[in-house]
Design an enzyme around this catalytic site. Structure first.
Site, PDB file in Angstrom:
ATOM      1  N   ILE A  77      35.494  98.141  82.596  1.00 19.77           N
ATOM      2  CA  ILE A  77      34.230  98.042  81.872  1.00 19.77           C
ATOM      3  C   ILE A  77      34.096  96.600  81.408  1.00 19.77           C
ATOM      4  CG2 ILE A  77      32.880  98.866  79.922  1.00 19.77           C
ATOM      5  CD1 ILE A  77      34.460 101.432  79.973  1.00 19.77           C
ATOM      6  N   SER A  78      33.032  95.952  81.827  1.00 25.83           N
ATOM      7  CA  SER A  78      32.868  94.526  81.539  1.00 25.83           C
ATOM      8  C   SER A  78      32.791  94.267  80.043  1.00 25.83           C
ATOM      9  CB  SER A  78      31.600  93.996  82.214  1.00 25.83           C
ATOM     10  OG  SER A  78      31.681  94.128  83.618  1.00 25.83           O
ATOM     11  N   ALA A  79      33.077  93.042  79.666  1.00 28.65           N
ATOM     12  CA  ALA A  79      32.997  92.645  78.263  1.00 28.65           C
ATOM     13  C   ALA A  79      31.562  92.811  77.756  1.00 28.65           C
ATOM     14  CB  ALA A  79      33.445  91.198  78.103  1.00 28.65           C
TER      15      ALA A  79
END
Length: 409
Positions: free
Chosen positions: A76-78
């Site tokens: 899950i991207s930042a």
């Protein structure tokens, strides 16, 4: 609900509110709609293996799957990057959206922005990812979001057109332009020369203009769109060199070069603590086809190299030699005060190390004197068969479906 469940939920709510406040304060959330989406979607439900504090760190990615060698295979991207990309997408109620690269959380954010009348299709090549995303989306109130298993290189063709195409994996090419509806936008983290920039692509006549290039990093795309770069893992895999094309790297020769004498040259060019100088990367990539990057393993570390940045540092790389950017604290005069600055220098190894050091140092000095104050190059994306004049100062990066043009004006 038990006391423990209630207190955990309250803790997550507080962390979520704090994350949203931080994202607004640093300017990556700029609209009330995006703020409301981040405030509503429970990010922790999409990463149950991570602690709430890790999940709601505004700057950190959450890895949700690793491959057999321990490398991140899904994440899950930042939040800061997700917010940047969602703001760039300008999503509106009723929009049809294709997300390339799934996980669930970002698709839920998109669903909040396009509303119940919108369509969200989130595609991934990994059944582990799509099954997990489908489950989490249903559990959090987004069963209408479609997590589709498929190779987005071609499987999305029958699903378009889309008002927005938002790519959340590191793409080496951009084969989705024909799926974009008139007036639509593509947000694509596109890789070239070992660098990744997230572009907002909007159509202009026979090409796409690449707006707002944002420094970022993503897990590389798999399947038909995958691209194999030339890499060399040195010093027991603690030092990695990467180039996009050209002759294969001689790992044994480069390892031997790393063990040999080091050449160094200091440029007199300084940067402040925390100051961004990513246009230097682009300038050096413009000027030489031997451009590559060097990376020191952040977990195992290595005292064999001293790159200027933690992740991907500019380098010039040949099959048996390399030179890379480094830095040191600026020497101050007695009694001099003010913000700490660092001088940029170049270290080189191998038979051609001396020459590579001189070339890279010269480009640093040229960038500083002529282009440092410049906002950076313009980017455009053309079909691979289009006749594109070479920019006066710039470079064309040919890919399978497209060609990325970088021009300094």
């Amino acid at each position: 609900m038990s006391y423990h469940s209630r207190s955990s939920s309250e803790s997550s709510d507080r962390l979520r509110d704090a994350m949203v406040a931080e994202l607004r304060e640093c300017g990556v959330i700029r609209s009330p709609e995006v703020a409301a989406a981040f405030a509503k979607v429970p990010r922790e439900k999409f990463a149950p293996e991570a602690s709430p504090s890790a999940v709601y760190s505004a700057r950190d990615t959450v890895v949700t799957k690793r491959d057999a060698e321990g490398r991140a295979a899904s994440s899950i991207s930042a939040p800061w990057l997700q917010a940047e990309m969602l703001e760039a997408a300008r999503l509106r109620p009723g929009a049809r959206v294709l997300e390339v690269g799934s996980g669930g959380y970002n698709a839920a954010l998109i669903a909040e922005l396009v509303g119940p009348e919108g369509v969200v299709i989130s595609m991934d090549i990994d059944p582990f990812v799509t099954e997990r995303a489908t489950r989490f989306l249903a559990e959090t109130g987004y069963p209408h979001v479609k997590a589709v298993l498929g190779d987005a290189e071609h499987a999305a063709d029958e699903l378009g057109p889309f008002d927005v195409i938002l790519v959340t994996i590191g793409a080496w090419d951009c084969p989705w332009g024909h799926l974009l509806a008139p007036g639509g936008r593509m947000i694509v983290p596109l890789r070239f020369c070992g660098l990744t920039r997230s572009f907002t692509f909007v159509r202009e006549d026979d090409h796409f203009a690449g707006l707002n290039p944002t420094v970022c990093g993503f897990i590389p795309i798999q399947g038909a769109g995958a691209h194999r770069e030339h890499t060399a893992a040195l010093a027991d895999r603690t030092v990695n060199l990467l180039v996009d094309a050209g002759p294969a790297l001689d790992v044994a020769a480069l390892d031997l070069a790393l063990d040999g004498n080091r050449t160094e040259q200091w440029t007199g060019v300084t940067v402040g603590y925390g100051e961004r100088f990513d246009t230097l990367h682009l300038w050096v990539a413009t000027r030489t086809e031997t451009f590559g990057v060097i990376r020191r393993d952040p977990e195992r570390g290595s005292d064999r190299v001293e790159p200027a940045m933690r992740w991907f540092t500019p380098a010039l790389v040949t099959p048996d030699s390399f030179a890379y950017l480094t830095l040191r604290p600026e020497q101050r005069k007695d009694g001099e005060r003010g913000q700490r600055r660092y001088e940029l220098g170049v270290y080189g190894h191998g038979r051609s190390g001396d020459d590579l050091v001189r070339r890279l140092a010269l480009e640093v000095v040229t960038w500083n004197s002529e282009w440092r104050a410049h906002p950076g190059p313009d980017f455009s994306l053309y079909p691979i068969g289009a006749s594109v004049p070479a920019p006066a100062i710039g470079r064309i990066f040919p890919k399978r479906h497209t060609q990325l043009v970088m021009a300094w004006r």
